[in-house]
Write an enzyme that holds these catalytic residues in place. Structure first.
Site, PDB file in Angstrom:
ATOM      1  N   THR A 112      11.738 -15.454  -7.231  1.00  0.00           N
ATOM      2  CA  THR A 112      11.729 -14.012  -7.501  1.00  0.00           C
ATOM      3  C   THR A 112      11.901 -13.221  -6.211  1.00  0.00           C
ATOM      4  O   THR A 112      12.746 -12.330  -6.117  1.00  0.00           O
ATOM      5  CB  THR A 112      10.423 -13.622  -8.228  1.00  0.00           C
ATOM      6  OG1 THR A 112      10.231 -14.528  -9.316  1.00  0.00           O
ATOM      7  CG2 THR A 112      10.495 -12.208  -8.748  1.00  0.00           C
ATOM      8  N   LYS A 137      -7.490  -6.420   4.681  1.00  0.00           N
ATOM      9  CA  LYS A 137      -8.557  -5.605   5.294  1.00  0.00           C
ATOM     10  C   LYS A 137      -9.197  -4.697   4.252  1.00  0.00           C
ATOM     11  O   LYS A 137      -9.969  -3.814   4.575  1.00  0.00           O
ATOM     12  CB  LYS A 137      -7.967  -4.737   6.406  1.00  0.00           C
ATOM     13  CG  LYS A 137      -7.268  -5.502   7.501  1.00  0.00           C
ATOM     14  CD  LYS A 137      -6.630  -4.514   8.482  1.00  0.00           C
ATOM     15  CE  LYS A 137      -5.385  -5.098   9.118  1.00  0.00           C
ATOM     16  NZ  LYS A 137      -4.527  -4.052   9.688  1.00  0.00           N
ATOM     17  N   ARG A 141       4.732  -8.454  -6.640  1.00  0.00           N
ATOM     18  CA  ARG A 141       4.024  -9.505  -7.391  1.00  0.00           C
ATOM     19  C   ARG A 141       2.566  -9.472  -6.991  1.00  0.00           C
ATOM     20  O   ARG A 141       2.244  -9.331  -5.801  1.00  0.00           O
ATOM     21  CB  ARG A 141       4.611 -10.887  -7.097  1.00  0.00           C
ATOM     22  CG  ARG A 141       3.767 -12.006  -7.699  1.00  0.00           C
ATOM     23  CD  ARG A 141       4.428 -13.334  -7.638  1.00  0.00           C
ATOM     24  NE  ARG A 141       5.547 -13.406  -8.562  1.00  0.00           N
ATOM     25  CZ  ARG A 141       6.241 -14.517  -8.816  1.00  0.00           C
ATOM     26  NH1 ARG A 141       5.915 -15.641  -8.225  1.00  0.00           N
ATOM     27  NH2 ARG A 141       7.243 -14.511  -9.662  1.00  0.00           N
TER      28      ARG A 141
END
Ligand code: CP
Length: 305
Positions: free
Chosen positions: A52, A80, A101
């Site tokens: 993908t 973070k 994604r």
């Protein structure tokens, strides 16, 4: 701002148009070589991918555009604690379109609400994978000549397999589709897909644990990998992972023009000895994915003007 989060965000007519553009790209690639000059695609992949991510990047490059992005959450400030919404707002300052994604269902939808550029869902948890569906639809169209009137068998992990959920949704809008669901009891298609899609659209379907019994009926066999990353317990995964292995002998009672599909990656579900069988279509799906992603990028950038 138009995004693609769920395959149903596009009408059947829009999908037909994407297929038409993809077919034209295949015939006349040079006509598209500069269509996205000076445009940037950001690939934000919080979960691993080969096809993908790289097909999106290849698609943008073949349109003359550029690509920025990251391939793992730990290479981004998500590590973070930055939120998906803040990430999307930030990337809107740098790029023209996002492919995302994420392991969490709904994350690309959250991003699309925060971003000022189009967002494409490149797979969200066990939920949806609409651009794999676009690749699948182009493959079916090219192999069968139509998106109507066939029996498709989905085999393997129908519970967590997001490509299965998206493709069933997409096919529910065509006519003459019959579905055979082949899975172990533990990995059956979620009941919400059965009631909200198959029952609602009066699509005839049957459920079985036997690939052998289903095989003679099928025009298309859509194999899937057991999704190890979605299991809560390793023992269940190990017990179920090799439930179905397609080997040449299992095709003895298959139709001569069966189309064997798999979104890939495969683990053991399809023996490599099937790869040279003319019915094997899974690497064609990979290539078709690039063409459909090119058509999709063009459409969303055009609509964002
Ligand atoms: N079909 C698919 O989504 O493959 P990747 O996970 O490699 O992107």
């Amino acid at each position: 701002m138009r995004s693609l989060i769920d395959i149903l965000d596009f009408t059947v007519e829009e999908i037909d148009e994407l297929i038409k553009v993809a077919m034209d790209i295949i015939k006349n690639p040079d006509d598209y070589a500069e269509k996205c000059k000076r445009k940037k695609l950001a690939t934000l992949f919080f979960e691993p991918s080969t096809r993908t991510r790289l097909s999106f990047e290849a698609a943008m490059m073949e349109l003359g555009g550029n690509v920025i992005g990251f391939s793992a959450a730990n290479n981004s400030s998500a590590s973070k604690g930055e939120s998906v919404a803040d990430t999307a707002k930030t990337i809107s300052c740098y790029a023209d379109i996002i492919a995302m994604r994420h392991p969490k269902e709904g994350a690309p939808l959250v991003a699309s609400k925060a971003a000022s550029i189009p967002v494409i869902n490149a797979g969200d948890g066990g939920h949806n994978h609409p651009t794999q569906t676009l690749a699948d639809l182009l493959t079916i169209y090219r192999e069968k000549g139509s998106l109507n009137n066939f029996t498709i068998g989905f085999c393997g992990d129908l519970k967590f397999g997001r490509t299965v959920h998206s493709l069933i949704n997409a096919l529910s809008r065509y006519t003459g589709i019959r579905v055979v669901l082949i899975s172990p009891k533990e990995l059956m298609l979620p009941s919400y897909v059965k009631t909200d899609v198959l029952d609602k659209k009066n699509i005839p379907y049957e459920e079985t644990t036997s690939l052998e019994d289903a095989m003679p009926k099928l025009d298309i066999l859509y194999m899937t990998r057991v999704q190890q990353e979605r299991f809560f317990n390793e023992e269940d995964y190990l017990r179920l992972k090799d439930s179905y292995i397609l080997e040449p002998k299992k095709l003895d009672n298959a139709k001569k023009d069966l189309c064997i599909m798999h979104p890939l990656p495969r683990v053991n579900e399809i023996s490599v000895s099937i790869d040279n069988d003319p019915r094997a279509c899974y690497f064609k799906q990979v290539l078709n994915g690039k063409y459909m992603r090119m058509a999709l990028i063009l459409k969303l950038l055009e609509e964002a003007k």
